[in-house]
Design an enzyme around this catalytic site. Structure first.
Site, PDB file in Angstrom:
ATOM      1  N   GLY A  66      -5.041  20.976 -15.424  1.00 18.52           N
ATOM      2  CA  GLY A  66      -5.764  20.040 -14.720  1.00 18.52           C
ATOM      3  C   GLY A  66      -5.392  19.225 -13.553  1.00 18.52           C
ATOM      4  N   LEU A  67      -6.022  18.545 -12.707  1.00 17.80           N
ATOM      5  CA  LEU A  67      -5.610  17.796 -11.695  1.00 17.80           C
ATOM      6  C   LEU A  67      -4.681  16.560 -12.081  1.00 17.80           C
ATOM      7  CD1 LEU A  67      -9.066  17.235  -9.705  1.00 17.80           C
ATOM      8  CD2 LEU A  67      -6.977  18.732  -9.091  1.00 17.80           C
ATOM      9  N   SER A  68      -3.813  16.043 -11.199  1.00 17.65           N
ATOM     10  CA  SER A  68      -3.073  15.027 -11.536  1.00 17.65           C
ATOM     11  C   SER A  68      -3.991  13.769 -11.955  1.00 17.65           C
ATOM     12  CB  SER A  68      -2.396  14.614 -10.111  1.00 17.65           C
ATOM     13  OG  SER A  68      -1.484  13.623 -10.579  1.00 17.65           O
ATOM     14  N   SER A 123      -5.798  13.596 -14.601  1.00 19.78           N
ATOM     15  CA  SER A 123      -6.941  13.999 -15.601  1.00 19.78           C
ATOM     16  C   SER A 123      -6.774  13.747 -16.640  1.00 19.78           C
ATOM     17  CB  SER A 123      -7.093  15.763 -15.299  1.00 19.78           C
ATOM     18  OG  SER A 123      -5.949  16.454 -15.831  1.00 19.78           O
ATOM     19  N   GLY A 124      -5.430  13.523 -17.246  1.00 20.79           N
ATOM     20  CA  GLY A 124      -5.186  13.075 -18.694  1.00 20.79           C
ATOM     21  C   GLY A 124      -4.485  14.147 -19.576  1.00 20.79           C
ATOM     22  N   LYS A 125      -3.951  15.184 -18.692  1.00 18.13           N
ATOM     23  CA  LYS A 125      -3.055  16.285 -19.451  1.00 18.13           C
ATOM     24  C   LYS A 125      -2.085  15.746 -20.442  1.00 18.13           C
ATOM     25  CE  LYS A 125      -1.724  18.009 -15.762  1.00 18.13           C
ATOM     26  NZ  LYS A 125      -2.426  17.078 -14.972  1.00 18.13           N
ATOM     27  N   SER A 126      -1.041  14.592 -19.798  1.00 19.12           N
ATOM     28  CA  SER A 126       0.032  14.348 -20.630  1.00 19.12           C
ATOM     29  C   SER A 126      -0.320  13.410 -21.610  1.00 19.12           C
ATOM     30  CB  SER A 126       0.849  13.778 -19.606  1.00 19.12           C
ATOM     31  OG  SER A 126       1.627  14.675 -18.774  1.00 19.12           O
ATOM     32  N   SER A 152      -0.229  23.375 -12.799  1.00 16.71           N
ATOM     33  CA  SER A 152      -0.232  24.572 -12.729  1.00 16.71           C
ATOM     34  C   SER A 152      -1.570  25.033 -12.079  1.00 16.71           C
ATOM     35  CB  SER A 152      -0.220  25.054 -14.128  1.00 16.71           C
ATOM     36  OG  SER A 152      -1.196  24.807 -15.047  1.00 16.71           O
TER      37      SER A 152
END
Length: 197
Positions: free
Chosen positions: A32-34, A36-39, A106
Site C-alpha cells: 500500500g501507499l506510504s 497507509s498503515g502497513k507497518s 512494493s
C-alpha cells in the site's frame, strides 16, 4: 552468478518445523501507499499472533533499509532489487516454519508476483492496505508527502512515481475507514476462515 555452488539439503524439513510450532508458515505481504498503515497493522497483528503462541516476525521497509538493503536507492531498479531480496528472506522464514509479515510499499505488481512465485500457492497472502493518496497525505507521519510535493524527494510513490494496486489480493484492509484494531480483527478472521492459524 557463481557456478561453483551446490544446494545443500537441510536436515530439518519445513513440515517438521510447522508440526513443532503447531501452525502453518506463510508470508503476509502488506502492500500500500506510504502512510497507509502497513507497518502499524503488521506490528499490531504480529503482537496478536505472538500472544497466541505463534512464531512470527515483521520485516519492515524502513528497518530493512537500515541494514540489508542500505545500499539501495529508490529508483525503479533499486526498488525491484529491494523487493527481490525481501522475497528471498521471506522465503527463508517460511522454510523455518514461521509466519512472516512484510510491510513494504512494493509499488509494482510484477515484483509482488515474483515473490509469490518463490513459495508454494498457499504460502503468499497479499494484504492490500488500501487508503487514498489524500488520506495518506493528511496522516504523513514522516513528512514525506510534504517533501515530495516540494520536489525534495524524487520517485515518491503516489506523487511522482506509480503505485499499481493489486488486482486480486487475498484480502483488502480499508485503513482509510477502519481503525488498526478493526483491520487486525478482519485479518485474524480471514486467516482463521482459511485454516491458516
Amino acid at each position: 552468478m557463481s557456478t561453483n555452488i551446490l544446494w545443500h539439503e537441510a536436515s530439518i524439513l519445513k513440515q517438521e518445523r510447522r508440526e513443532q510450532n503447531s501452525h502453518s508458515s506463510f508470508i503476509l505481504w502488506f502492500t500500500g501507499l506510504s502512510a497507509s498503515g502497513k507497518s502499524s497493522i503488521a506490528n499490531a497483528f504480529a503482537r496478536k499472533l505472538f500472544e497466541d503462541n505463534k512464531q512470527v516476525f515483521v520485516l519492515d521497509g524502513d528497518n530493512i533499509r537500515h541494514g540489508l538493503n542500505n545500499d539501495l536507492g529508490f529508483d525503479e531498479v533499486s526498488r525491484k532489487e529491494n523487493i527481490r531480496r525481501i522475497g528471498e528472506v521471506s522465503k527463508l522464514f517460511v522454510e523455518s516454519g514461521q509466519i512472516v509479515l512484510t510491510a513494504f510499499i512494493s509499488p509494482y505488481r510484477e515484483d509482488r508476483q515474483v515473490v509469490r512465485a518463490l513459495v508454494e500457492d498457499d504460502e503468499f497472502i497479499e494484504v492490500y492496505v488500501k487508503a487514498s493518496v489524500d488520506a495518506c497525505e493528511k496522516r504523513d507521519p514522516k513528512g514525506l508527502y510534504k517533501k515530495a510535493r516540494n520536489n525534495e524527494i524524487p520517485n515518491f510513490t503516489g506523487i511522482s512515481a506509480p503505485y499499481e494496486e493489486p488486482l486480486h489480493p487475498e484480502i483488502v484492509l480499508d485503513s482509510e475507514h477502519n481503525s488498526i484494531e478493526q483491520c487486525v480483527q478482519q485479518l485474524h478472521a480471514f486467516l482463521i476462515e482459511k485454516g491458516l492459524i
